[in-house]
Design a protein around this motif. Structure first.
Motif, short mmCIF file in Angstrom:
data_model
loop_
_atom_site.label_atom_id
_atom_site.label_comp_id
_atom_site.label_asym_id
_atom_site.label_seq_id
_atom_site.Cartn_x
_atom_site.Cartn_y
_atom_site.Cartn_z
N ILE A 335 -9.86 -37.40 18.83
CA ILE A 335 -9.19 -36.30 18.15
C ILE A 335 -7.80 -36.09 18.75
O ILE A 335 -6.83 -35.88 18.04
CB ILE A 335 -10.02 -35.00 18.26
CG1 ILE A 335 -11.25 -35.11 17.38
CG2 ILE A 335 -9.19 -33.80 17.84
CD1 ILE A 335 -12.10 -33.88 17.39
N TYR A 336 -7.71 -36.18 20.06
CA TYR A 336 -6.42 -35.97 20.72
C TYR A 336 -5.55 -37.22 20.54
O TYR A 336 -4.58 -37.18 19.79
CB TYR A 336 -6.65 -35.66 22.19
CG TYR A 336 -5.42 -35.17 22.92
CD1 TYR A 336 -5.13 -33.83 23.00
CD2 TYR A 336 -4.56 -36.07 23.54
CE1 TYR A 336 -4.01 -33.38 23.66
CE2 TYR A 336 -3.44 -35.63 24.20
CZ TYR A 336 -3.16 -34.29 24.27
OH TYR A 336 -2.05 -33.85 24.92
N SER A 564 -4.53 -18.85 32.29
CA SER A 564 -5.22 -19.19 31.06
C SER A 564 -6.70 -19.48 31.31
O SER A 564 -7.53 -19.31 30.42
CB SER A 564 -4.53 -20.41 30.44
OG SER A 564 -5.09 -20.72 29.22
N ALA A 566 -8.60 -17.79 32.92
CA ALA A 566 -9.35 -16.54 32.89
C ALA A 566 -10.21 -16.45 31.64
O ALA A 566 -11.17 -15.70 31.58
CB ALA A 566 -8.39 -15.36 32.95
N ARG A 567 -9.88 -17.28 30.64
CA ARG A 567 -10.68 -17.24 29.41
C ARG A 567 -12.12 -17.66 29.67
O ARG A 567 -13.02 -17.28 28.95
CB ARG A 567 -10.05 -18.11 28.33
CG ARG A 567 -10.17 -19.58 28.56
CD ARG A 567 -9.43 -20.39 27.52
NE ARG A 567 -7.99 -20.22 27.59
CZ ARG A 567 -7.22 -19.92 26.56
NH1 ARG A 567 -7.75 -19.74 25.38
NH2 ARG A 567 -5.93 -19.80 26.70
N VAL A 571 -13.91 -14.85 27.61
CA VAL A 571 -14.65 -15.18 26.40
C VAL A 571 -16.15 -15.04 26.65
O VAL A 571 -16.90 -14.53 25.82
CB VAL A 571 -14.31 -16.62 25.94
CG1 VAL A 571 -15.10 -16.98 24.71
CG2 VAL A 571 -12.83 -16.74 25.66
N LEU A 630 -14.27 -24.36 21.46
CA LEU A 630 -12.81 -24.44 21.27
C LEU A 630 -12.06 -24.15 22.57
O LEU A 630 -11.11 -24.83 22.92
CB LEU A 630 -12.37 -23.46 20.20
CG LEU A 630 -12.27 -24.04 18.79
CD1 LEU A 630 -11.73 -23.00 17.84
CD2 LEU A 630 -11.36 -25.26 18.78
N HIS A 631 -12.52 -23.10 23.28
CA HIS A 631 -11.78 -22.74 24.49
C HIS A 631 -11.94 -23.78 25.58
O HIS A 631 -10.99 -24.09 26.30
CB HIS A 631 -12.21 -21.36 24.98
CG HIS A 631 -11.65 -20.25 24.14
ND1 HIS A 631 -10.35 -19.85 24.25
CD2 HIS A 631 -12.19 -19.52 23.16
CE1 HIS A 631 -10.12 -18.89 23.37
NE2 HIS A 631 -11.22 -18.67 22.68
N ILE A 633 -12.47 -27.02 25.12
CA ILE A 633 -11.71 -28.23 24.80
C ILE A 633 -10.22 -27.94 24.89
O ILE A 633 -9.42 -28.78 25.29
CB ILE A 633 -12.12 -28.79 23.41
CG1 ILE A 633 -11.70 -30.24 23.29
CG2 ILE A 633 -11.54 -28.00 22.26
CD1 ILE A 633 -12.36 -31.16 24.25
N ARG A 634 -9.85 -26.70 24.57
CA ARG A 634 -8.44 -26.34 24.65
C ARG A 634 -7.94 -26.39 26.09
O ARG A 634 -6.84 -26.87 26.35
CB ARG A 634 -8.25 -24.93 24.09
CG ARG A 634 -6.84 -24.41 24.24
CD ARG A 634 -6.87 -23.01 24.78
NE ARG A 634 -5.80 -22.83 25.73
CZ ARG A 634 -4.61 -22.33 25.42
NH1 ARG A 634 -4.38 -21.94 24.20
NH2 ARG A 634 -3.69 -22.22 26.32
N TYR A 637 -7.34 -29.97 26.65
CA TYR A 637 -6.21 -30.51 25.88
C TYR A 637 -4.88 -29.94 26.36
O TYR A 637 -3.93 -30.68 26.61
CB TYR A 637 -6.37 -30.15 24.40
CG TYR A 637 -7.33 -31.00 23.60
CD1 TYR A 637 -7.91 -32.13 24.14
CD2 TYR A 637 -7.64 -30.68 22.29
CE1 TYR A 637 -8.79 -32.90 23.41
CE2 TYR A 637 -8.51 -31.44 21.54
CZ TYR A 637 -9.08 -32.56 22.11
OH TYR A 637 -9.94 -33.31 21.37
N VAL A 638 -4.80 -28.61 26.43
CA VAL A 638 -3.50 -27.98 26.67
C VAL A 638 -3.16 -27.90 28.15
O VAL A 638 -2.08 -28.27 28.57
CB VAL A 638 -3.46 -26.57 26.04
CG1 VAL A 638 -2.11 -25.94 26.27
CG2 VAL A 638 -3.76 -26.65 24.56
#
Lengths: 664, 85
Positions: A335-336, A564, A566-567, A571, A630-631, A633-634, A637-638
């Motif tokens: 995907i990436y 970031s 901290a999510r 979450v 999502l979080h 994998i994010r 990714y990010v």
């Protein structure tokens, strides 16, 4: 591991009469990634031209088109068919393909053309019924509307009432929104009547070219439609029977013909002269000996096979090389972007880190079990490698969230018997005494994970730049990555020197250089380690600026990227909060009070409570999958990949076919 | 009498402090949520358009779309810190 499969560049030269056997050998081995020959611009290829397809290419492609059109008629997709039973032998099939296909083709063609004729006639009958229907309420034979010399017959719809004067005769049938009018008018009055009708919003309708009473005609056409529909149904049944009988044969045929077309057209990708051909391509280094043997065997030792050195500008195809437990994560890599050949392949890291992050976020035994069950249930409905990989990733993630659920002592938001939890509590209310949510510890733990993850990313970035860059830029790029690390750790050292926090090292005890009273958060002043941190930041900024001055603008991203993470807590806590609220509303507010003194209305309220419980947790499961997935994998990714990973490698696509229905 | 008044004033002050904290926490999550939503709105629609044109872009546009999400996470963290720390 951590690197794609090692590839070698292979050169095959042979005389043209070896073209067919060598292509066959390459096709069977499924190892040779052909590098297409381009006529212009290749050094050392003067005088070469693109080869011509082998004999039989056009027949095979004609057959392939036939098979595919038949598959289209039957809506057969090879991916949907399970290769059950014994595989058919390629050569046996190839012999009968033409004859059998022609037979099925004529049979199917007859049926489908009959079907489309019937469908067309149904449309026609329906159109006629549509035309006759307005006349149905006027009991006059339709043939009486035609064939006059001195009269004209006008029919149509009017929106307003209209009275037609003698000597014209008219008949009005009232309808819902408009009225239907039929008028028989002497030719000399026609213009007057038409203008009057136009005033009433007249829309003419054709007079059906039929004879007989309208009702009888309609019934007749209805009967014909029913008959045609019945015949279509029987044709469909026939087609279905043919489909059942021949589906396996058709997909096998497609495979046979496809392989023949691909082999016959392979010379279009080779360089040829009048007498010889040259094929270049890529083979996994470990398989070179095997493929060379096969080529030699197929050509009777009349071929030249050599390994060529890999040039700096060669685009090497990339095949993943991962242990089996990490393979499912290739789904997320695709995907990436597929890694480049020279790059570190982070699939293995992703396969370990993603489930951990997912577990940290969801961390609930109940949701983990639901997700696990969902994975196994969905396995039946999804086909293909991607879906399989995806479900495996989710399976690992749900096992991880069960594990973290045990640590957190959470089951659908309830506490488990073991209390307090083994990890930092995420429970918003401590039901059994003990600690409520340990927010500072959880947040700092998440920050630590972030620091380590980002540090790993930057170190990998240094390795990648060292491997990929050349000359002066290499050292600068490596140092720039180190610079980012210096700045991040420098900021950390400064914070640790000023503020005491749980889970973090305490550097406040080092000798004070300048005491500054009145600073916020009880920071006493500047001490030795703070100066050290400052030097680290300064050095880091210099390293970054030396590589690219513009990058300095990005410095604040260090803070935002670390925060970031901290999510992982935030979450997760929101999911715990939703679960607890659902439990409180359904059990605490609806079910429990009714159980104390049971009444009939109470039973309804209890039922409502159960519904709230199920709906609430279903919603939270969905949110948990989305949020957790999502979080996690994010973050990879990010925050992680951007530090070292570019991707964009060419997919290794070996010449050959993965046979599912046939065998050589 | 005077002591009682002082005590109740202190109580009121303490209670309103708790209320203010709650308000602050709510604002932190709510406003950052709106912020993240506004930011993702444009990126998301462009991302869907780009993916429709070229499926391979999915991974890249997914990343671009979720970048502003950090805003609301910060809001949530601020709220948690306000409320629990």
């Amino acid at each position: 591991m951590l690197a794609p499969e090692k590839m070698s560049r292979l050169l095959i030269v042979a005389s043209k009469d070896q073209l067919a056997p060598i292509t066959g050998a390459l096709y069977r081995s499924r190892l040779f990634h052909i590098e297409d020959f381009v006529v212009e611009g290749r050094e050392g290829y003067d005088g070469f031209s693109i080869g011509k397809p082998l004999a039989g290419a056009s027949e095979a492609s004609g057959g392939l088109i036939k098979v595919r059109s038949l598959e289209n008629v039957f809506a057969i997709r090879p991916d949907d068919i399970d290769p059950a039973g014994a595989r058919k032998r390629h050569d046996d099939l190839a012999r009968v393909v033409d004859r059998e296909l022609a037979k099925i083709g004529t049979e199917v063609e007859g049926l489908t053309s009959r079907r489309s004729k019937l469908e067309a006639s149904i449309k026609e009958y329906e159109q006629r019924i549509h035309e006759i229907t307005p006349f149905a309420d006027i009991p006059v034979d339709l043939s009486l509307y035609r064939g006059y010399e001195r009269f004209a017959v006008i029919a149509g719809f009017v929106t307003k009432n209209v009275a037609i004067r003698e000597p014209a005769e008219s008949r009005i049938v009232k309808g819902k929104s408009s009225n239907f009018i039929v008028a028989v008018v002497p030719n000399e009055d026609r213009a007057d009547v038409e203008s009057e009708l136009a005033g009433a919003g007249f829309v003419a309708s054709p007079i059906p070219a039929e004879s007989g009473m309208p009702h009888a005609l309609i019934d007749d056409y209805q009967a014909k439609i029913t008959q045609a529909k019945a015949e279509i149904a029987s044709i469909e049944m026939n087609l279905d029977a043919i489909r059942q009988k021949h589906a396996d044969f058709l997909v096998a045929c497609e495979e046979v013909l496809k392989s023949e077309v691909e082999q016959a057209e392979a010379p279009l990708r080779f360089a040829t002269t009048d007498q010889t051909f040259v094929a270049e391509g890529w083979v996994p280094s470990s398989r070179i000996a095997g493929i060379t043997d096969e080529i030699m065997k197929a050509s009777g030792n009349r071929a030249y096979v050599a390994e060529l050195p890999i040039g700096p500008h060669d685009v090497v195809p990339v095949e993943y090389n991962n242990p089996s437990f990490a393979k499912p994560s290739q789904f997320f890599m695709n995907i990436y972007a597929r890694p480049k050949y020279t790059e570190i392949d982070p699939t293995l890291m992703l396969s370990i880190i993603f489930p951990i992050f997912f577990g940290l976020i969801l961390g609930d035994i109940g949701y983990g079990l639901i997700l696990l069950a969902l994975c196994f249930a969905l396995r039946k409905y999804f086909r293909g490698e991607d879906a399989e990989y995806f479900l495996k990733v989710i399976r690992n993630a749900s096992i991880s969230s069960i594990f973290f659920g045990v640590l957190n002592s959470e089951f659908l938001g309830f506490a488990m018997p073991w209390w307090p939890p083994y990890s930092f509590s995420r429970h918003l209310i401590s039901e059994h005494g003990g600690h409520g949510p340990m927010i500072p510890e959880l947040l700092l733990l998440a920050i630590w994970i972030g620091i380590l993850h980002i540090t790993l990313g930057r170190v990998l970035g240094m390795v990648n730049h060292y491997r990929q860059d050349h000359g002066e830029h290499r050292m600068k790029a490596v140092l720039a990555n180190a610079g980012w690390l210096f700045v991040m750790w420098g900021v950390l050292v400064i914070i640790w020197s000023g503020i005491v926090m749980p889970l973090m090292p305490d550097l406040t005890g080092f000798p004070m250089l300048v005491a500054i009273p009145g600073l916020p958060m009880d920071i006493p002043g500047i001490n030795v380690t703070m100066v050290l941190g400052g030097i680290m930041i300064l050095a880091g900024v210099i390293f970054i600026a030396r590589d690219s001055i513009l990058e300095v603008v990005e410095l604040p991203s260090i803070i935002s990227h670390v925060l970031s993470y901290a999510r992982l807590v935030a979450v997760g806590l929101s999911s715990v909060a939703i679960a607890m609220v659902v439990n409180f509303i359904s059990i605490g507010m609806l079910i429990e009070p009714q159980l104390e003194n049971f009444t009939l209305i109470g039973a309804v309220v209890i039922l409502a409570g159960v519904v709230v419980f199920i709906l609430g947790h279903a919603l939270n499961t969905a949110l948990g999958i989305l949020g957790g997935g999502l979080h996690s994998i994010r973050l990879n990714y990010v925050e992680f990949f951007t530090k070292f990973y570019k991707g964009g490698g060419l997919k290794y696509n070996p010449f050959g076919l993965k046979r599912r229905f046939t065998e050589d | 009498m005077a002591a009682e008044v002082v005590a109740s004033t202190v109580e009121i002050a303490a209670a309103s402090q708790v209320g203010m904290k709650a308000l602050g926490a709510g604002l932190a999550v709510g406003l950052t949520g709106i912020g993240a939503g506004v930011a993702e709105m444009g990126i998301g629609s462009a991302a869907v358009g780009a993916t429709a044109e070229n499926k391979d872009l999915f991974g890249l546009v997914l990343i671009l779309t979720v970048i502003p999400e950090t805003i609301v996470i910060f809001g949530l963290v601020v709220a948690l810190v306000l409320w629990f720390v």
